[in-house]
Design a protein around this motif. Sequence first.
Motif, PDB file in Angstrom:
ATOM      1  N   SER A  95      -4.404  -2.034  10.316  1.00 41.86           N
ATOM      2  CA  SER A  95      -5.034  -0.934  11.014  1.00 41.86           C
ATOM      3  C   SER A  95      -5.598  -1.211  12.159  1.00 41.86           C
ATOM      4  O   SER A  95      -5.539  -0.244  13.143  1.00 41.86           O
ATOM      5  N   LEU A  96      -6.179  -2.642  12.241  1.00 41.85           N
ATOM      6  CA  LEU A  96      -6.751  -2.576  13.799  1.00 41.85           C
ATOM      7  C   LEU A  96      -5.520  -2.899  14.749  1.00 41.85           C
ATOM      8  O   LEU A  96      -5.895  -2.197  15.940  1.00 41.85           O
ATOM      9  N   ALA A 111      -3.922   4.909  11.090  1.00 44.35           N
ATOM     10  CA  ALA A 111      -4.398   3.685  10.938  1.00 44.35           C
ATOM     11  C   ALA A 111      -5.789   3.695  10.402  1.00 44.35           C
ATOM     12  O   ALA A 111      -5.991   2.780   9.446  1.00 44.35           O
ATOM     13  N   ARG A 112      -6.568   4.767  10.841  1.00 41.95           N
ATOM     14  CA  ARG A 112      -7.895   4.704   9.730  1.00 41.95           C
ATOM     15  C   ARG A 112      -7.552   5.092   8.437  1.00 41.95           C
ATOM     16  O   ARG A 112      -8.677   4.723   7.532  1.00 41.95           O
ATOM     17  N   ALA A 113      -6.545   5.727   8.189  1.00 46.79           N
ATOM     18  CA  ALA A 113      -6.339   5.983   6.733  1.00 46.79           C
ATOM     19  C   ALA A 113      -5.935   4.708   5.972  1.00 46.79           C
ATOM     20  O   ALA A 113      -6.462   4.539   4.870  1.00 46.79           O
ATOM     21  N   LEU A 114      -5.334   3.686   6.766  1.00 45.07           N
ATOM     22  CA  LEU A 114      -4.914   2.507   5.830  1.00 45.07           C
ATOM     23  C   LEU A 114      -6.342   1.507   5.837  1.00 45.07           C
ATOM     24  O   LEU A 114      -6.448   0.982   4.542  1.00 45.07           O
ATOM     25  N   LEU A 115      -7.114   1.759   6.810  1.00 47.67           N
ATOM     26  CA  LEU A 115      -8.493   1.376   6.758  1.00 47.67           C
ATOM     27  C   LEU A 115      -9.255   1.546   5.697  1.00 47.67           C
ATOM     28  O   LEU A 115      -9.880   0.683   4.912  1.00 47.67           O
ATOM     29  N   GLY A 116      -9.207   2.692   5.321  1.00 43.35           N
ATOM     30  CA  GLY A 116      -9.942   3.572   4.276  1.00 43.35           C
ATOM     31  C   GLY A 116      -9.553   3.073   2.789  1.00 43.35           C
ATOM     32  O   GLY A 116     -10.206   2.730   1.985  1.00 43.35           O
TER      33      GLY A 116
END
Length: 394
Positions: A95-96, A111-116
Amino acid sequence: MSTLINQAAASRRQVWGAVASMAMCAAMLIASEFMPVSLLTPIASDLRASVGMAGQAISISGLFAVMTSLLIPSVASRLNRRYVLAALAALMLVSLVLIAEAGSFATLMVARALLGIAVGGFWSLATATIMQLVPEESVPKALGGLYTGNAVATAFAAPIGSYLGSVIGWRGVFWALSPIVVVNLVLLLTTVPSMPERTQQPSGNVLSLLRRPHVAFAMLAVMLTFGGAFAVFTYFRPFFETYTHADASELSFLLLGMGLAGFAGTYGASAVVNKRLYRLMMGMPVALAGVTLALLPAGHNLWAVAILVIVWGAINAAIPVAWSTWLSKAVRDKPESGGGLMVASIQLSIMLGAELGGALIDHFSIGAAFIGGVALMLFSAIIIGSGKRIQPDT
């Protein structure tokens, strides 16, 4: 005998090394999840999006964290917990890198969905993992260590992100986080012992708690409190820039003051929460709403804003302490299911709060977003009332 003592000491070191690795993972997840708050304006500008749209990068991670927190128990029960935690850290790393390389708003959202997914998975499994790692008498100490990582990231991520963003750019900030996550991934694999599959409660048990009236009322109050707070917190940077006209160093100062105040808020709440739990739970959203409203007329005075933001940070940090204490008292028979439900409720409220704030900013003003957040907090206090609605039947 000395060999046995050395082996026991080595085992203790590995266990507490695993706790430290999890605390580090917690810190990196919090830093990664909320870093966009301090970088919202440059992210929006670079990706040709409105500030409100960029705020949705906060909300999308919350949506996927909610889904993951409800579904991951059935998946994790079939897998070695060491590798589940490592996989979640690897997902944070991906994600980063995607955020740092994002060339479009759509890539940022993916990317933010993966971080979630990483956030929801980690926090849903964290308490149960700690309980497996350490003896029962050491669980409070281990959980304290885990949440220390949370507190450190909450205090320092936003101001450091704001400062580094002005020096190396917002993409550089996310690149700088990446090697730290790589180290954390290696530590998780080397310090967390093998934890083979074990029977877990199905995800349906999590939602079944809502059939209890006091839990249903409590989760509604949780969502209103955290949703109201995040309708405000997500958009602090544009408020400081447009109302207070803070420069980069002043912005970092304001965010650092708010973060450091969280330590005082956590300590203060811990000292009184057992004696005045329900009064505290009702009073804190009212107090947070009052401070938020005071920011609007005081917004053009840097020092007035600094004082109010410090108070805001202290109150906001005390709220999770009160709700964690409520959980330990009100859902004693199913603490893990209650914890999963709490994670889902908080993450959903983060998503909806950021969504509401972004919509109000895009259609009206930052002031409207703050007032919307205040309304949610006050509704929460009304639901909590004297505390009778959220107390279990005796």
